[in-house]
Design a protein around this motif. Structure first.
Motif, PDB file in Angstrom:
ATOM      1  N   SER B 125      38.377  -2.216 -22.258  1.00 54.96           N
ATOM      2  CA  SER B 125      39.071  -3.485 -22.018  1.00 54.96           C
ATOM      3  C   SER B 125      38.162  -4.523 -21.370  1.00 54.96           C
ATOM      4  O   SER B 125      38.579  -5.646 -21.096  1.00 54.96           O
ATOM      5  CB  SER B 125      40.295  -3.253 -21.127  1.00 54.96           C
ATOM      6  N   GLU B 126      36.904  -4.157 -21.104  1.00 53.44           N
ATOM      7  CA  GLU B 126      36.007  -5.057 -20.357  1.00 53.44           C
ATOM      8  C   GLU B 126      35.027  -5.820 -21.249  1.00 53.44           C
ATOM      9  O   GLU B 126      34.087  -6.433 -20.749  1.00 53.44           O
ATOM     10  CB  GLU B 126      35.199  -4.258 -19.324  1.00 53.44           C
ATOM     11  N   THR B 127      35.252  -5.780 -22.557  1.00 49.43           N
ATOM     12  CA  THR B 127      34.289  -6.381 -23.490  1.00 49.43           C
ATOM     13  C   THR B 127      34.057  -7.862 -23.187  1.00 49.43           C
ATOM     14  O   THR B 127      32.918  -8.307 -23.009  1.00 49.43           O
ATOM     15  CB  THR B 127      34.806  -6.259 -24.941  1.00 49.43           C
ATOM     16  N   ARG B 128      35.136  -8.625 -23.135  1.00 49.73           N
ATOM     17  CA  ARG B 128      35.002 -10.077 -22.948  1.00 49.73           C
ATOM     18  C   ARG B 128      34.418 -10.403 -21.571  1.00 49.73           C
ATOM     19  O   ARG B 128      33.578 -11.292 -21.434  1.00 49.73           O
ATOM     20  CB  ARG B 128      36.373 -10.753 -23.090  1.00 49.73           C
ATOM     21  N   GLU B 129      34.886  -9.666 -20.579  1.00 45.26           N
ATOM     22  CA  GLU B 129      34.419  -9.919 -19.212  1.00 45.26           C
ATOM     23  C   GLU B 129      32.913  -9.666 -19.103  1.00 45.26           C
ATOM     24  O   GLU B 129      32.182 -10.477 -18.513  1.00 45.26           O
ATOM     25  CB  GLU B 129      35.187  -8.986 -18.270  1.00 45.26           C
ATOM     26  N   GLN B 130      32.461  -8.573 -19.714  1.00 45.95           N
ATOM     27  CA  GLN B 130      31.035  -8.280 -19.618  1.00 45.95           C
ATOM     28  C   GLN B 130      30.206  -9.294 -20.421  1.00 45.95           C
ATOM     29  O   GLN B 130      29.131  -9.700 -19.983  1.00 45.95           O
ATOM     30  CB  GLN B 130      30.745  -6.862 -20.100  1.00 45.95           C
ATOM     31  N   ALA B 131      30.726  -9.698 -21.565  1.00 46.38           N
ATOM     32  CA  ALA B 131      30.006 -10.716 -22.353  1.00 46.38           C
ATOM     33  C   ALA B 131      29.900 -12.018 -21.555  1.00 46.38           C
ATOM     34  O   ALA B 131      28.844 -12.665 -21.538  1.00 46.38           O
ATOM     35  CB  ALA B 131      30.724 -10.956 -23.678  1.00 46.38           C
ATOM     36  N   ALA B 132      30.992 -12.394 -20.885  1.00 47.78           N
ATOM     37  CA  ALA B 132      30.989 -13.639 -20.095  1.00 47.78           C
ATOM     38  C   ALA B 132      29.987 -13.545 -18.946  1.00 47.78           C
ATOM     39  O   ALA B 132      29.267 -14.506 -18.636  1.00 47.78           O
ATOM     40  CB  ALA B 132      32.390 -13.918 -19.567  1.00 47.78           C
ATOM     41  N   THR B 133      29.935 -12.383 -18.310  1.00 42.07           N
ATOM     42  CA  THR B 133      28.966 -12.185 -17.220  1.00 42.07           C
ATOM     43  C   THR B 133      27.544 -12.331 -17.751  1.00 42.07           C
ATOM     44  O   THR B 133      26.691 -12.980 -17.132  1.00 42.07           O
ATOM     45  CB  THR B 133      29.158 -10.794 -16.584  1.00 42.07           C
ATOM     46  N   SER B 134      27.289 -11.723 -18.904  1.00 42.55           N
ATOM     47  CA  SER B 134      25.939 -11.819 -19.488  1.00 42.55           C
ATOM     48  C   SER B 134      25.613 -13.268 -19.856  1.00 42.55           C
ATOM     49  O   SER B 134      24.478 -13.718 -19.677  1.00 42.55           O
ATOM     50  CB  SER B 134      25.834 -10.923 -20.719  1.00 42.55           C
ATOM     51  N   LEU B 146      26.284  -9.724 -30.217  1.00 42.06           N
ATOM     52  CA  LEU B 146      26.750  -8.761 -29.220  1.00 42.06           C
ATOM     53  C   LEU B 146      26.824  -7.389 -29.885  1.00 42.06           C
ATOM     54  O   LEU B 146      27.415  -7.245 -30.957  1.00 42.06           O
ATOM     55  CB  LEU B 146      28.126  -9.150 -28.673  1.00 42.06           C
ATOM     56  N   GLN B 147      26.213  -6.407 -29.219  1.00 33.42           N
ATOM     57  CA  GLN B 147      26.143  -5.070 -29.795  1.00 33.42           C
ATOM     58  C   GLN B 147      26.765  -4.053 -28.840  1.00 33.42           C
ATOM     59  O   GLN B 147      26.601  -4.170 -27.625  1.00 33.42           O
ATOM     60  CB  GLN B 147      24.676  -4.676 -30.028  1.00 33.42           C
ATOM     61  N   THR B 160      37.529  -5.786 -30.109  1.00 30.92           N
ATOM     62  CA  THR B 160      37.420  -7.051 -29.376  1.00 30.92           C
ATOM     63  C   THR B 160      36.299  -7.919 -29.935  1.00 30.92           C
ATOM     64  O   THR B 160      36.447  -9.147 -30.035  1.00 30.92           O
ATOM     65  CB  THR B 160      37.158  -6.786 -27.874  1.00 30.92           C
ATOM     66  N   LEU B 161      35.188  -7.306 -30.293  1.00 29.34           N
ATOM     67  CA  LEU B 161      34.069  -8.088 -30.828  1.00 29.34           C
ATOM     68  C   LEU B 161      34.456  -8.769 -32.145  1.00 29.34           C
ATOM     69  O   LEU B 161      34.049  -9.911 -32.406  1.00 29.34           O
ATOM     70  CB  LEU B 161      32.839  -7.203 -31.021  1.00 29.34           C
ATOM     71  N   LYS B 162      35.253  -8.080 -32.937  1.00 30.12           N
ATOM     72  CA  LYS B 162      35.701  -8.702 -34.194  1.00 30.12           C
ATOM     73  C   LYS B 162      36.598  -9.907 -33.897  1.00 30.12           C
ATOM     74  O   LYS B 162      36.496 -10.950 -34.559  1.00 30.12           O
ATOM     75  CB  LYS B 162      36.438  -7.659 -35.059  1.00 30.12           C
ATOM     76  N   GLU B 163      37.441  -9.753 -32.879  1.00 27.86           N
ATOM     77  CA  GLU B 163      38.285 -10.893 -32.466  1.00 27.86           C
ATOM     78  C   GLU B 163      37.408 -12.043 -31.973  1.00 27.86           C
ATOM     79  O   GLU B 163      37.633 -13.209 -32.325  1.00 27.86           O
ATOM     80  CB  GLU B 163      39.233 -10.468 -31.342  1.00 27.86           C
ATOM     81  N   MET B 164      36.436 -11.719 -31.156  1.00 29.84           N
ATOM     82  CA  MET B 164      35.556 -12.759 -30.607  1.00 29.84           C
ATOM     83  C   MET B 164      34.777 -13.468 -31.709  1.00 29.84           C
ATOM     84  O   MET B 164      34.569 -14.682 -31.658  1.00 29.84           O
ATOM     85  CB  MET B 164      34.572 -12.140 -29.592  1.00 29.84           C
ATOM     86  N   LYS B 165      34.373 -12.713 -32.715  1.00 33.31           N
ATOM     87  CA  LYS B 165      33.646 -13.327 -33.838  1.00 33.31           C
ATOM     88  C   LYS B 165      34.573 -14.278 -34.604  1.00 33.31           C
ATOM     89  O   LYS B 165      34.176 -15.400 -34.963  1.00 33.31           O
ATOM     90  CB  LYS B 165      33.103 -12.233 -34.751  1.00 33.31           C
ATOM     91  N   ALA B 166      35.802 -13.832 -34.794  1.00 40.49           N
ATOM     92  CA  ALA B 166      36.770 -14.683 -35.509  1.00 40.49           C
ATOM     93  C   ALA B 166      37.053 -15.964 -34.727  1.00 40.49           C
ATOM     94  O   ALA B 166      37.277 -17.032 -35.312  1.00 40.49           O
ATOM     95  CB  ALA B 166      38.053 -13.903 -35.743  1.00 40.49           C
ATOM     96  N   GLU B 167      37.008 -15.860 -33.396  1.00 35.25           N
ATOM     97  CA  GLU B 167      37.257 -17.035 -32.545  1.00 35.25           C
ATOM     98  C   GLU B 167      36.017 -17.911 -32.384  1.00 35.25           C
ATOM     99  O   GLU B 167      36.089 -18.974 -31.758  1.00 35.25           O
ATOM    100  CB  GLU B 167      37.689 -16.566 -31.135  1.00 35.25           C
ATOM    101  N   GLY B 168      34.883 -17.453 -32.880  1.00 36.97           N
ATOM    102  CA  GLY B 168      33.641 -18.208 -32.709  1.00 36.97           C
ATOM    103  C   GLY B 168      32.994 -17.986 -31.358  1.00 36.97           C
ATOM    104  O   GLY B 168      32.087 -18.721 -30.964  1.00 36.97           O
ATOM    105  N   ARG B 169      33.425 -16.941 -30.634  1.00 35.21           N
ATOM    106  CA  ARG B 169      32.836 -16.652 -29.317  1.00 35.21           C
ATOM    107  C   ARG B 169      31.512 -15.899 -29.440  1.00 35.21           C
ATOM    108  O   ARG B 169      30.774 -15.755 -28.474  1.00 35.21           O
ATOM    109  CB  ARG B 169      33.821 -15.828 -28.474  1.00 35.21           C
ATOM    110  N   VAL B 170      31.253 -15.359 -30.623  1.00 33.70           N
ATOM    111  CA  VAL B 170      29.968 -14.724 -30.896  1.00 33.70           C
ATOM    112  C   VAL B 170      29.728 -14.863 -32.399  1.00 33.70           C
ATOM    113  O   VAL B 170      30.693 -14.941 -33.172  1.00 33.70           O
ATOM    114  CB  VAL B 170      29.967 -13.243 -30.448  1.00 33.70           C
ATOM    115  N   ARG B 171      28.462 -14.927 -32.794  1.00 31.70           N
ATOM    116  CA  ARG B 171      28.184 -15.171 -34.213  1.00 31.70           C
ATOM    117  C   ARG B 171      28.043 -13.889 -35.022  1.00 31.70           C
ATOM    118  O   ARG B 171      28.413 -13.833 -36.182  1.00 31.70           O
ATOM    119  CB  ARG B 171      26.911 -16.009 -34.339  1.00 31.70           C
ATOM    120  N   TYR B 172      27.470 -12.871 -34.383  1.00 24.96           N
ATOM    121  CA  TYR B 172      27.273 -11.596 -35.088  1.00 24.96           C
ATOM    122  C   TYR B 172      27.674 -10.451 -34.168  1.00 24.96           C
ATOM    123  O   TYR B 172      27.578 -10.563 -32.940  1.00 24.96           O
ATOM    124  CB  TYR B 172      25.809 -11.414 -35.483  1.00 24.96           C
ATOM    125  N   LEU B 173      28.061  -9.340 -34.771  1.00 23.85           N
ATOM    126  CA  LEU B 173      28.351  -8.151 -33.969  1.00 23.85           C
ATOM    127  C   LEU B 173      27.575  -6.970 -34.517  1.00 23.85           C
ATOM    128  O   LEU B 173      27.217  -6.918 -35.705  1.00 23.85           O
ATOM    129  CB  LEU B 173      29.847  -7.874 -33.917  1.00 23.85           C
TER     130      LEU B 173
END
Lengths: 235, 310
Positions: B125-134, B146-147, B160-173
């Protein structure tokens, strides 16, 4: 992860920094604390003098100085400097602080009698000679590993105090030094900083010296009480 | 549709400028001559990235040591000067993300990189939080890649990474492994998940990936980032004192760094290798592998045979 996967890791895979980064920790902390850092080795040198006194108060002071040394190297070296490059060091650092506070609370009660001469001499040798191991590894005087700041020297010297305590307090106090020695030996091995292996090796040697020259509580009936005089005389 | 951020625009302009300055530079994988600049397309979009990137494991974990932060900034500067863009990190690498961030700040280079990091937590459940910290530590708005680090809690993180990609929060997973571990499990994930990237260990001695993973990546259109190209430095320790083979110049190889790196990036499935170093001169050597002729299939075989017989 399966057991087989874990077995495929080598010691080096767990060390996430290079030897230069680690050795520069000694130099950085010394440069940042100059000239106040000289108070620590000074305290290390006078500690056995306090520890050898028959009166209770100086011996309380000896234990308090040891406690401050543990807090110093725990918080400053391990938490502030080492922790950012190696997260287990932060946890060790706080454990060192707790052990130091414990020593402060114990004060003279934990130093049952005057320190024996061989123990005092071993202490001085540890505080005077061990600091140069890091200088041998990184030829720079700033890299000297001082008592009260560098965990290797602090742990090696203070096991001489801990080993003289009655059980089970003795083993309670020795637990962290032994775990730290194991951890640091593995780290130095993985880094290839073999001179620094002298710290954990010295810790074990000094522990044997202390166990040999400090009497067991059974030989030292007065050791359990702070209100009695020392249970044994120094030779 | 591919979003064109300021950062992407600047990278594009930079690569275009390079092409104008020297048309032979942008031959992208051809071996037209000594000045060939090797970039590789990311299969899922066709966007090109330089074939040599920069890893940061151990090398950029220097804590708060300002002297070493400045040294690593010079390494980063050399990397960027030699047209490198792909920088890879992980929250596992101690202070490395902060050191990258400090270097990018000093060089004003946030817009010139392809930023790749990992999600390294067993808590799905910490995917987004850790990405934001990075992102905060690097000083960037979002990561290009994001890998999932070493397949850790990969099912949860990939959702979560697939959701973030769909939202444009990351370009590749993507997903990573190293040291040749868990290849069978990685292959299963590659077969079933819509990955843009995989990261794995591959070098002239560790060639297990050639059997299944690299062909599978080509088949599935997955970009491949190669870690441990020097086997954690041990390839240099073992072979540096040995002479290069007499035919090395014909394969476009001028030193051992080029030997090891060109062997990797000449594999058709490989997108990018990410060597790590603490020294500017080593970075210059590493980036040299991105230019000039690459070994062909028979020369690659000779390279592998040569180190084996050494």
């Amino acid at each position: 992860m399966s057991g087989a996967t874990w077995l495929s890791y080598s010691l080096q895979d767990f060390v996430m920094f290079g030897p230069e980064v680690f050795l520069r920790l000694f130099a950085r902390i010394n440069q940042d604390l100059w000239p106040w850092l000289l108070l620590w080795p000074l305290a290390g040198l006078v500690l056995p003098w306090f520890g050898r006194q028959a009166a209770e108060l100086p011996r309380r002071l000896a234990m308090a100085l040891a406690g401050l040394a543990w807090i110093g190297c725990g918080y400053l070296f391990l938490v502030r400097y080492y922790g950012p490059v190696n997260w287990p060091a932060t946890r060790f650092g706080w454990a060192f602080v707790v052990q130091g506070l414990f020593l402060l609370i114990l004060k003279g009660r934990a130093l049952p009698g005057p320190m024996a001469w061989p123990v005092a001499v071993s202490w001085w040798l540890a505080v005077l000679l061990l600091p140069w191991l890091s200088v041998l590894e990184m030829p720079d005087l700033w890299a000297i590993a001082l008592f009260g700041l560098a965990p290797g020297v602090t742990v090696a010297a203070t096991v001489l105090l801990f080993a003289g305590q009655p059980s089970p307090l003795r083993w309670l106090l020795l637990m962290l030094p032994l775990v730290w020695s194991l951890f640091s030996a593995a780290t130095y091995w993985a880094l290839g900083t073999f001179w620094l292996m002298g710290f954990p090796v010295a810790t074990l040697v000094l522990l044997v010296v202390a166990l040999r020259f400090n009497p067991s509580p059974a030989q030292n009936p007065g050791s359990q009480s702070v209100h009695r005089g020392p249970g044994r005389q120094s030779p | 549709m591919l979003e064109l951020s300021r950062r992407r625009f600047l990278i594009g302009v930079g690569l275009s400028g390079l092409a104008v300055a020297s048309p032979r530079l942008m031959a992208a994988g051809s071996s037209a001559g000594e000045q060939t600049f090797h970039s590789r397309p990311i299969p899922s979009t066709g966007e090109s990235v330089p074939a040599i990137g920069m890893g940061t494991w151990i090398t950029f974990n220097v804590g708060g040591d300002q002297y070493l932060i400045d040294e690593r900034t010079r390494v980063l500067e050399t990397f960027l000067e030699r047209n490198g863009t792909v920088i890879d990190c992980s929250p596992m690498y101690g202070s490395a993300a902060d050191v990258i961030g400090a270097g990018l700040d000093k060089l004003g280079a946030h817009d010139r990189i392809f930023a790749a990091t990992k999600i390294w937590t067993s808590d799905g459940s910490e995917t987004r939080e850790q990405a934001a910290t990075s992102e905060r530590r690097w000083g960037i708005d979002r990561f290009d890649l994001l890998q999932v680090h070493n397949l850790l809690a990969w099912q949860e993180h990939l959702v979560t990474l697939k959701e973030m990609k769909a939202e444009g929060r990351v370009r590749y997973l993507g997903i990573t492994t190293s040291h040749g571990r868990r290849h069978r499990e990685l292959a299963r994930i590659m077969e079933t998940e819509p990955l843009d990237f995989v990261q794995l260990t591959y070098n002239v001695l560790d060639r297990e990936a050639e059997e299944r993973l690299l062909p599978l990546a080509r088949e599935r259109g997955i970009a491949v980032i190669v870690n441990r190209p020097f086997q954690g430095g041990s390839l240099f320790r073992r072979f540096q004192s040995e002479p290069l083979p007499s035919w090395a110049p014909e394969a476009g190889v001028g030193n051992w760094a080029e030997f090891f790196l060109k062997f990797i990036i000449s594999h058709p499935a490989v997108t990018c290798a990410i060597p790590a170093t603490t020294r500017v001169e080593h970075m210059q050597e590493n980036m040299g592998a991105m230019y000039g002729q690459l070994p062909d299939t028979s020369q690659r075989r000779m390279m592998a045979d040569y180190v084996r017989q050494l």
